[in-house]
Design an enzyme around this catalytic site. Structure first.
Site, mmCIF file in Angstrom:
data_model
loop_
_atom_site.group_PDB
_atom_site.id
_atom_site.type_symbol
_atom_site.label_atom_id
_atom_site.label_comp_id
_atom_site.label_asym_id
_atom_site.label_seq_id
_atom_site.Cartn_x
_atom_site.Cartn_y
_atom_site.Cartn_z
ATOM 1 N N GLY A 1 -22.847 12.356 -5.260
ATOM 2 C CA GLY A 1 -22.407 12.382 -6.654
ATOM 3 C C GLY A 1 -21.541 11.426 -7.163
ATOM 4 N N ASN A 2 -21.226 11.496 -8.330
ATOM 5 C CA ASN A 2 -20.223 10.530 -8.760
ATOM 6 C C ASN A 2 -19.503 11.483 -9.793
ATOM 7 O OD1 ASN A 2 -21.185 10.145 -11.665
ATOM 8 N ND2 ASN A 2 -23.140 9.428 -10.585
ATOM 9 N N PHE A 3 -18.158 10.655 -10.180
ATOM 10 C CA PHE A 3 -17.169 11.397 -11.106
ATOM 11 C C PHE A 3 -17.493 11.333 -12.623
ATOM 12 C CE2 PHE A 3 -14.505 9.832 -7.294
ATOM 13 C CZ PHE A 3 -14.279 11.081 -6.813
#
Ligand code: CTP
Length: 401
Positions: free
Chosen positions: A210-212
């Site tokens: 995923g990412n932030f």
């Protein structure tokens, strides 16, 4: 006379709040509107057509045919005549029919023919209102660009607080006046699609890439657009934010593929799309069906394959008049990179986020943007994400009107 000369079709469905439609009709006329009333057969059990005909100074339409001479009551003409249609009260049943195109009475056929903005004032028992089926149908109407006039609060059978009582006629009229004022609500009757948040690409049943991204920018855009009168279809990756405005129809997804499917499904019904999601560029080629066990003595590698570019896929099917907006997050050669994306994805404008500005980008409540289109660029100061959303929406309004 805030509605002077406006043609308003007042649709009345069969709920107890129909008695308030008489007051509503009088208020609309007092504001200078011309009102034609359409009633469902059930509505006539709650308030008489004679009352509504007298107040509206027009004959009331209920049946498809006039019984005396068999002539046709044209819902198409009525739909074209209208500057706005207001369904008040809107019962759970009528909302369900409107959401699903079940055209079994003159009111619903008029709704389906209506080219003007449609306002819906739900009114029902609080528990009926809270039912997922009703909630889904209301969201569905909002996703068509209909404007939902939020009902008022009361106590549910469970003792909890809920909503269901129709908004007061004065509030309904004020809502209409605001939404029909071109200076105030510039996006009434328009539908905008937004992608927001990250995507999660599964590795195995318990792990993902995923990412932030928090989704804050996309959600701020959704609220500002809905506040301007637009129906919003918000396709959100996994985020921890709630949306508030009743005209936001939220669709939760996880992966880029799911996000693309939903975006393609809804884009043809939208006037614009804003791609604010931080879509994972790659996904795991073969997701493991069982949890991957670890082995201290061995490294593992995961094969990644490119994800589809959602913005570009909408850019390919974009029709005349539809507006497509993208975001670019850059650290160097910012303008050149953003300009390349503008062209490659067939965007109308791109919002450049510079990672070089302190306080801008992922996780912050502020953002610093530059809007770039084929004519050049406009740089904005560091602002809250809501103010940034307003700047972006103002640019969109210029292109849509
Ligand atoms: N976008 C998308 N689908 C993807 C990738 C990106 O819809 N699979 C959209 C984003 O929502 C954003 C814009 O495209 O509006 C960003 O483009 P992209 O080329 O992905 O920019 P970066 O993530 O900055 O890419 P790069 O790593 O190439 O700089």
């Amino acid at each position: 006379m805030r509605l002077k000369g406006k043609h308003i079709v007042l649709g009345i469905t069969g709920g107890i709040a129909a008695y308030k439609s008489a007051v509503l009709c009088r208020l609309l006329i007092k504001e200078g509107a011309e009102v034609k009333v359409v009633m469902t057969p059930n509505a006539t059990e709650f308030i008489t057509p004679v009352t509504m005909a007298t107040l509206s100074k027009n004959s009331v339409l209920i049946d498809f045919f006039k019984h005396d001479d068999g002539s046709w009551n044209s819902h198409v003409d009525l739909g074209l005549w209208a500057d706005a249609m207001l369904v008040a009260p809107a019962t759970a049943s009528s909302i369900g029919k409107m959401a699903n195109g079940i055209a079994d009475n003159l009111l619903i056929t008029t709704y389906l023919s209506c080219k003007a903005p449609v306002f819906v004032a739900p009114a029902m028992d609080l528990d009926m209102m809270a039912h997922p089926s009703t909630q889904r149908n209301i969201k569905q109407l909002a996703s068509y660009g209909n404007l939902i006039i939020e009902p008022e609060s009361g106590e549910l059978a469970s003792g909890l607080e809920g909503k269901g009582r129709m908004a007061e006629p004065e509030s309904i009229v004020n809502f209409l006046v605001d939404a029909l004022d071109p200076k105030k609500k510039s996006l009434a009757g328009k539908t905008v699609l937004i992608t927001a948040g990250p995507t999660y690409e599964k590795i195995d049943p318990v792990r993902f890439i995923g990412n932030f991204s928090t989704g804050k920018m996309g959600f701020a855009l959704a609220e500002v657009l809905a506040g301007q009168g637009a129906g919003v279809v918000l396709i959100a990756g996994p985020v921890h934010i709630k949306c508030h405005h009743p005209n936001i129809s939220r669709i939760d997804v996880q992966s880029a593929i799911e996000m693309q499917q939903k975006a393609l499904e809804h884009f043809s019904n939208c006037d614009a799309a804003i791609m604010s999601a931080a879509v994972a560029d790659y996904r795991v080629d073969q997701m493991a069906n069982e949890k991957i066990k670890h082995d201290k003595n061995q490294s593992i590698s995961i094969q990644l394959v490119p994800n589809p570019d959602i913005a570009a896929s909408l850019g390919q099917i974009k029709k005349e008049g539809q507006v497509l907006v993208g975001f670019a997050l850059e650290t160097h050669n910012e303008q050149a990179h953003a300009q390349k994306k503008l062209v490659e994805k067939n965007l109308d404008f791109i919002v450049l986020n510079s990672l070089n500005t302190p306080g801008a980008g992922f996780g912050h409540d502020t953002n610093q943007i530059t809007i770039i289109d084929s004519n050049g660029f406009e740089a904005f100061e560091l602002k809250s994400k809501t103010e940034v959303a307003q700047d972006i929406v103002h640019r969109l309004i210029r292109l849509l009107n």
